[in-house]
Design a protein around this motif. Sequence first.
Motif, short mmCIF file in Angstrom:
data_model
loop_
_atom_site.label_atom_id
_atom_site.label_comp_id
_atom_site.label_asym_id
_atom_site.label_seq_id
_atom_site.Cartn_x
_atom_site.Cartn_y
_atom_site.Cartn_z
N ILE A 234 0.80 -1.18 0.23
CA ILE A 234 0.08 0.04 -0.02
C ILE A 234 0.79 1.22 0.09
N ALA A 235 0.43 2.11 -0.40
CA ALA A 235 1.11 3.42 -0.34
C ALA A 235 1.58 3.81 1.08
N THR A 236 2.66 4.40 1.22
CA THR A 236 3.52 4.77 2.23
C THR A 236 2.49 5.68 2.94
N GLY A 237 2.02 5.43 4.28
CA GLY A 237 1.07 6.51 5.14
C GLY A 237 -0.02 5.89 5.26
N ARG A 238 -0.54 4.90 4.52
CA ARG A 238 -1.86 4.61 4.61
C ARG A 238 -1.82 3.74 6.03
N GLU A 239 -3.05 3.30 6.75
CA GLU A 239 -3.33 2.52 7.70
C GLU A 239 -3.09 1.20 7.36
N HIS A 240 -2.42 0.37 8.36
CA HIS A 240 -2.00 -1.01 8.21
C HIS A 240 -3.22 -1.85 8.75
N SER A 241 -4.23 -1.66 8.04
CA SER A 241 -5.59 -2.40 8.38
C SER A 241 -6.02 -3.42 7.24
N GLU A 242 -6.74 -4.32 7.54
CA GLU A 242 -7.38 -5.17 6.44
C GLU A 242 -8.02 -4.48 5.35
N GLN A 243 -8.59 -3.45 5.59
CA GLN A 243 -9.55 -2.77 4.48
C GLN A 243 -8.55 -1.95 3.75
N GLU A 244 -7.54 -1.36 4.22
CA GLU A 244 -6.43 -0.47 3.44
C GLU A 244 -5.74 -1.93 2.61
N MET A 245 -5.47 -2.96 3.13
CA MET A 245 -4.58 -4.17 2.28
C MET A 245 -5.39 -4.35 1.40
N ASP A 246 -6.57 -4.71 1.45
CA ASP A 246 -7.68 -5.13 0.36
C ASP A 246 -7.79 -4.28 -0.72
N ALA A 247 -7.67 -2.78 -0.43
CA ALA A 247 -7.69 -1.84 -1.27
C ALA A 247 -6.33 -1.57 -2.09
N GLY A 248 -5.19 -2.10 -1.56
CA GLY A 248 -3.95 -1.89 -2.23
C GLY A 248 -3.74 -3.14 -2.98
N LEU A 249 -2.56 -3.39 -3.38
CA LEU A 249 -2.15 -4.58 -4.32
C LEU A 249 -1.86 -5.81 -3.24
N ARG A 250 -2.84 -6.63 -3.49
CA ARG A 250 -2.71 -7.91 -2.40
C ARG A 250 -2.78 -9.02 -3.35
N SER A 251 -2.32 -10.13 -2.65
CA SER A 251 -2.40 -11.63 -3.36
C SER A 251 -2.15 -12.72 -2.22
N PHE A 252 -2.50 -13.72 -2.30
CA PHE A 252 -2.44 -15.07 -1.69
C PHE A 252 -2.05 -16.21 -2.30
N SER A 253 -0.87 -16.60 -1.91
CA SER A 253 -0.16 -17.69 -2.59
C SER A 253 -0.39 -18.84 -1.65
N TYR A 254 -0.79 -19.78 -2.05
CA TYR A 254 -1.04 -21.18 -1.51
C TYR A 254 -0.24 -22.16 -2.04
N ASN A 255 0.63 -22.89 -1.12
CA ASN A 255 1.25 -24.03 -1.69
C ASN A 255 1.17 -25.11 -0.89
N PHE A 256 0.69 -26.06 -1.82
CA PHE A 256 0.47 -27.43 -0.83
C PHE A 256 1.50 -28.32 -1.23
N LEU A 257 2.29 -28.81 0.09
CA LEU A 257 3.37 -29.59 -0.15
C LEU A 257 2.91 -30.96 0.11
N THR A 258 3.38 -31.78 -0.86
CA THR A 258 2.74 -33.26 -0.56
C THR A 258 4.18 -34.24 -0.75
N PRO A 259 4.64 -34.72 0.64
CA PRO A 259 5.87 -35.56 0.22
C PRO A 259 5.69 -36.60 -0.73
N GLU A 260 6.74 -36.88 -1.51
CA GLU A 260 6.95 -37.83 -2.42
C GLU A 260 7.67 -38.84 -1.70
N THR A 261 8.84 -38.73 -1.42
CA THR A 261 9.83 -39.55 -0.76
C THR A 261 10.52 -38.87 0.32
#
Length: 355
Positions: A234-261
């Motif tokens: 988010i632009a510097t100076g904005r509140e560090h809140s969920e509302q501001e974070m959702d209004a900024g550039l946001r992503s959720f990366s999910y990584n599902f690790l499955t052991p092979e060996t």
Amino acid sequence: MSSFVKNAWYVAAWSREIGRHLTARTILGENLVFWRRQDGTPAVLVDRCPHKLAPLSIGTLVGDDLQCGYHGMTFSGSGQCVRIPGQAAIPPSACAQSFPLVERYGAVWIWMGDPALADAQHIVAVRHYGEPGWALVDGQYLHFDCNYLNITDNLVDPAHTTYVHKNTIGNAAAEDVSVKVEQGDNQVLAYRWVNDSEPVPLVKAMGNFTGPVDRWQYYYLHLPSVSCVDFGSIATGREHSEQEMDAGLRSFSYNFLTPETETTTHYFWLHLRNYHADSAEASTQVARLMTDTFLEDAAILALVQREQERTGVREFVRLGIDNAPARIRRLIARRQEAEQAATATSPAASQTAVA
């Protein structure tokens, strides 16, 4: 001793991978074979005929059942033998082990522990999945030449992004920013804010910031091996809140690790973002950038694994940034101990073997 936790849901495959054909895959050190029944539901068996131990994956589908390619024994999706050519009597031991499966988030999940404990409600919830305004990149897969715990170490370590990912999601501004850690019963969180800093390359490419930004990295690890990285600016100076974070550039990366060996891991991932949500071009670019990021991890972790195997040592010194990885390994060890204790006090499921 195995490093695996069996009483957990793991991604076995993306749903599109499993169809009216036989798909072989090794998970938690066990060779498995997957297919779909005619009604579309997935099935899985240990990839081993109980007769001569031939791989069932070289067999043939007969309706909903799997016919062994060696002597024609046929098994249902539950593992029961339903036909032996030339023999009417079917021995009780003529069965192959099956496992609970659930489809969610475009993936087939498998439970390889105690089937009585296989509650699908324990599958990690993917935030914003299917919600308007959030673009999805899914169906992604990489193969890592290292133990899955080396990857979980990496996925709760924001500090490495400065050095390993300087071309994608990191830069020098975060070098001396400390990492905070929180722990729950089933997850560990490592996080930090990097304030009043230059945007990282991904944010420069995808955002429209004209000045410095405040950047966050929240690394959640849901035991035993599902990672969620909440990342954005988010632009510097904005509140560090969920509302501001959702209004900024946001992503959720999910990584599902499955052991092979013990030394290799299936790495399934999907990515949700709130920027350029209707752009197929942006999705292609994000998929490429994230793949590049994970390949950077894969390269260095393969070297780490190789040296650990050569020396027999995981690490010679522990740093402050190892707080979250150490917590995860302790929690994993407790789960393993609990599973072993439960196995020791319950009747073991056995299959009669003839030497």
